[in-house]
Enzyme design. Structure first.
Site, PDB file in Angstrom:
ATOM      1  N   THR A 195      22.044  36.011  40.761  1.00 42.30           N
ATOM      2  CA  THR A 195      23.242  36.704  40.262  1.00 42.30           C
ATOM      3  C   THR A 195      23.778  36.119  38.956  1.00 42.30           C
ATOM      4  OG1 THR A 195      23.727  37.179  42.594  1.00 42.30           O
ATOM      5  CG2 THR A 195      25.524  37.552  41.074  1.00 42.30           C
TER       6      THR A 195
ATOM      7  N   THR B 243      24.414  41.587  39.864  1.00 37.33           N
ATOM      8  CA  THR B 243      23.287  40.983  40.593  1.00 37.33           C
ATOM      9  C   THR B 243      22.135  41.953  40.792  1.00 37.33           C
ATOM     10  OG1 THR B 243      22.767  39.774  42.639  1.00 37.33           O
ATOM     11  CG2 THR B 243      24.207  41.659  42.872  1.00 37.33           C
TER      12      THR B 243
ATOM     13  N   SER C 243      28.906  38.199  48.787  1.00 34.76           N
ATOM     14  CA  SER C 243      29.778  37.025  48.610  1.00 34.76           C
ATOM     15  C   SER C 243      30.338  36.979  47.203  1.00 34.76           C
ATOM     16  CB  SER C 243      28.979  35.746  48.850  1.00 34.76           C
ATOM     17  OG  SER C 243      28.486  35.743  50.148  1.00 34.76           O
TER      18      SER C 243
ATOM     19  N   GLY D  45      25.409  32.579  43.005  1.00 33.84           N
ATOM     20  CA  GLY D  45      25.107  31.502  43.959  1.00 33.84           C
ATOM     21  C   GLY D  45      24.994  31.934  45.408  1.00 33.84           C
ATOM     22  N   GLY D  46      24.708  33.226  45.698  1.00 28.70           N
ATOM     23  CA  GLY D  46      24.571  33.654  47.099  1.00 28.70           C
ATOM     24  C   GLY D  46      25.863  33.366  47.853  1.00 28.70           C
TER      25      GLY D  46
HETATM   26  N1  GLY Z   1      23.449  39.134  46.495  1.00 33.37           N
HETATM   27  C1  GLY Z   1      24.515  38.211  46.322  1.00 33.37           C
HETATM   28  C2  GLY Z   1      25.789  38.714  46.838  1.00 33.37           C
HETATM   29  O1  GLY Z   1      26.051  39.894  46.743  1.00 33.37           O
HETATM   30  O2  GLY Z   1      26.566  37.959  47.370  1.00 33.37           O
END
Ligand code: GLY
Length: 595
Positions: free
Chosen positions: A417, A435, A482, A502-503
């Site tokens: 992202t 992302t 997130s 950062g996930g």
């Molecule tokens: N793929 C990362 C997020 O949307 O949190």
């Protein structure tokens, strides 16, 4: 060799007794060699030097911070010419999709938070990817009902959701743009046609993923030309991307959601060898950007505002901060393990609620009000009154006007992202996290851009212990995110714009940077560079090779399992006071530019 210096300087100011770091403690993937951006302006070079020396960039009128200097320069050109933050974002995103294709682009989705300088209103736009109408809740399960291995689910067409970013660009321009739409793509088209220098970070990530990137011919031909990974500093052209941008510049987002580009996307997804997906032309034609109510949480007299469901970002950041509100973190300071006990356990409690309650609110009722209700937050705060790590945490019982039984979530989100922060000369502020999910997304490429794997942000299991999981896959649903694009308001005016990739760790990165700025008085550059300590799920992650490692023993003594790990955030922040100050995360390649 740049990052340790930045962290050292930041920590000298903020954490004097922890600043014993040496220059051999560099984490992989962190350094950014300025020589890799040969065509940059002097201002961009100075901005890099500032970042690496731990100093914020100062400006009076406007500021843009994003993950790649070429993208930031494109945005700065727009702002310099009188464009709005929305105009600049479009130029930034168009270049990011070229020079940082692994993180975001036309084939992905995003959330945007907008503060309007004229009306004082805050708007949040949801351009999250959407599950195709043909999927079933068993999308990511084996025939036996077991979850697929993560990368088996990611690579291929199965994980691709209907992209939202192209429509978000158009929607933001329709609402808040001043500049001519086609011109906003000029820089990206020029760079794609004439070529740009591959950055060290892009080259490093390509070298790390030969297997994924070689799975599909179009992707392999671009990232592994002649079978060799792209090299840092090499000139790379992307004429297919330029042609796509030309179409969007001329015809708007319709050129993406219908016609030949849409047909190519669908064909690429459905014919992905070994792992085809079910995206259809109807899914693309039906796609809509959705305006949602902003979610704001009170903290230290400010309002911390961001994107509500399907993002868990603002709610979980709000839960963390709300739980910490009664505790005097300012006096404790960043060197006291007690601060980290409080922050770590507040984060674990917030993540327990996130796992139980948060998902796409068009499909699952989410107790947004109940979770941020002061009475509920004070119950959660009381749980932190002890001296040691909480032995275990569980979801609480916020006020809720729905009776529903829920299982605890099982979603895996890995770091990827990109984040864009912009303030313009009209007083508008934009915070957008964007992302394609995993690095290089689904690894499927068409028309010069990568397709997302966002559907793997759903829970692979549908039920836990017999109870349905809120974030299970359903047709037309948006996977929980997130991403935490944030604007902090004080007395109704923006004082900070921030966000990170950062996930699931995004939430911890953003919460820590907010605490660093609001409680510990760090400027934006110090706050984004500060070594990370995040505990979302029970293990305390501390940032490898930084002064955060000095907390290893004190945290273990409090009862935490502690693990030193790479923690590659990409925090980009602007503070708004008597001047604008911009901070770019030294862990990636971004800069702040302003005037
Ligand atoms: N793929 C990362 C997020 O949307 O949190």
């Amino acid at each position: 060799m740049f990052r340790p210096l930045a962290l050292f300087l930041a920590c000298q100011m903020a954490l004097p007794a922890l600043a014993q770091q040496t220059s051999d403690t560099v984490a992989p993937e962190a350094g950014t060699a300025p020589t890799a951006f040969g065509t940059l302006s002097d201002a961009a070079r100075t901005a890099m030097e500032n970042r690496d020396a731990g100093r914020p960039v100062e400006a009076q009128d406007w500021m843009v911070v994003a993950a790649n200097p070429l993208a930031v320069e494109a945005g700065a050109d727009v702002l310099r010419d009188g464009g709005t933050a929305a105009d600049a974002m479009i130029a930034v995103q168009a270049v990011l999709g070229l020079v940082e294709p692994q993180s975001s682009g036309l084939g992905g989705g995003a959330f945007l938070v907008w503060y309007d300088g004229e009306s004082g209103e805050l708007t949040t736009l949801d351009a999250r990817e959407t599950a195709p109408r043909r999927v079933t809740p068993q999308l990511f399960q084996t025939a036996e009902g077991e979850p697929l291995e993560f990368l088996d689910a990611v690579v291929g067409g199965r994980s691709v959701g209907t992209p939202g970013t192209p429509m978000l660009l158009e929607e933001a321009h329709r609402r808040w743009g001043k500049a001519s739409w086609p011109g906003l793509f000029d820089d990206a088209i020029r760079l794609a046609e004439e070529g740009f220098e591959v950055s060290p970070r892009l080259a490093g990530l390509v070298a790390d993923d030969p297997e994924g990137l070689s799975r599909f011919p179009a992707t392999a031909a671009y990232f592994l030309p002649g079978g060799q990974p792209l090299r840092s500093g090499e000139l790379l052209k992307n004429p297919d991307y330029a042609a796509t941008l030309r179409k969007i510049a001329a015809e708007g987002a319709d050129a993406f959601y219908g016609g030949s580009i849409a047909e190519d996307i669908v064909a690429t997804v459905r014919s992905a060898e070994g792992n085809p997906g079910q995206l259809s032309l109807g899914d693309l034609a039906d796609y809509r950007v959705v305006e949602r109510p902003p979610v704001c949480a009170a903290y230290r007299g400010a309002q911390v505002c961001g994107m509500g469901p399907p993002s868990s970002g603002a709610l979980t950041v709000g839960l963390i901060l709300g739980t910490l509100e009664p505790y005097d973190l300012a006096t404790l300071g960043p060197r006291d393990p007690e601060s980290w006990r409080l922050i770590g356990d507040a984060t674990r409690l917030a993540f327990a609620d996130r796992g139980r309650y948060m998902a796409d609110s068009d499909f699952v009722p989410v107790p947004v009000k109940g979770l941020l209700d002061p009475a509920y937050l004070s119950v959660r705060s009381e749980l932190l009154r002890g001296d040691d790590a909480l032995p275990e945490v569980s979801a609480g019982e916020p006020a809720y006007d729905h009776a529903q039984l829920r299982g605890q979530d099982e979603s895996l989100e890995l770091p990827s992202t990109s984040h864009i922060s912009i303030v313009d000369a009209d007083g508008n502020a934009l915070s957008m996290t964007t992302t394609i999910e995993n690095g290089f997304g689904s690894r499927l490429m068409t028309n010069g851009f990568l397709l997302n794997n966002e559907l793997t942000d759903f829970s692979f299991r549908t039920h836990a212990d017999g109870w349905p999981i809120a974030n299970r896959v359903e047709p037309g649903k948006r996977p929980r995110s997130s991403m935490s694009p944030t604007i902090v308001l004080r007395d109704g005016k923006p004082v900070l714009v921030i966000g990170s990739p950062g996930g699931s760790t995004i939430i911890g990165y953003v919460a820590q940077a907010l605490i660093a700025h609001l409680d510990w008085g760090m400027d934006v550059q110090q706050a984004v560079a500060m070594p990370h300590l995040v505990n979302s799920f029970g293990t305390y992650q501390i940032e490898l090779g930084t002064t955060a490692e000095e907390m290893q023993q004190p945290l273990a003594d409090l009862g935490y399992e502690v693990k030193a790990a790479e923690m590659t955030s990409g925090l980009h922040a602007i503070s708004l006071g008597t001047t604008l100050l911009g901070g770019a995360d030294p862990r990636r390649e971004g800069i702040a530019l302003g005037q």
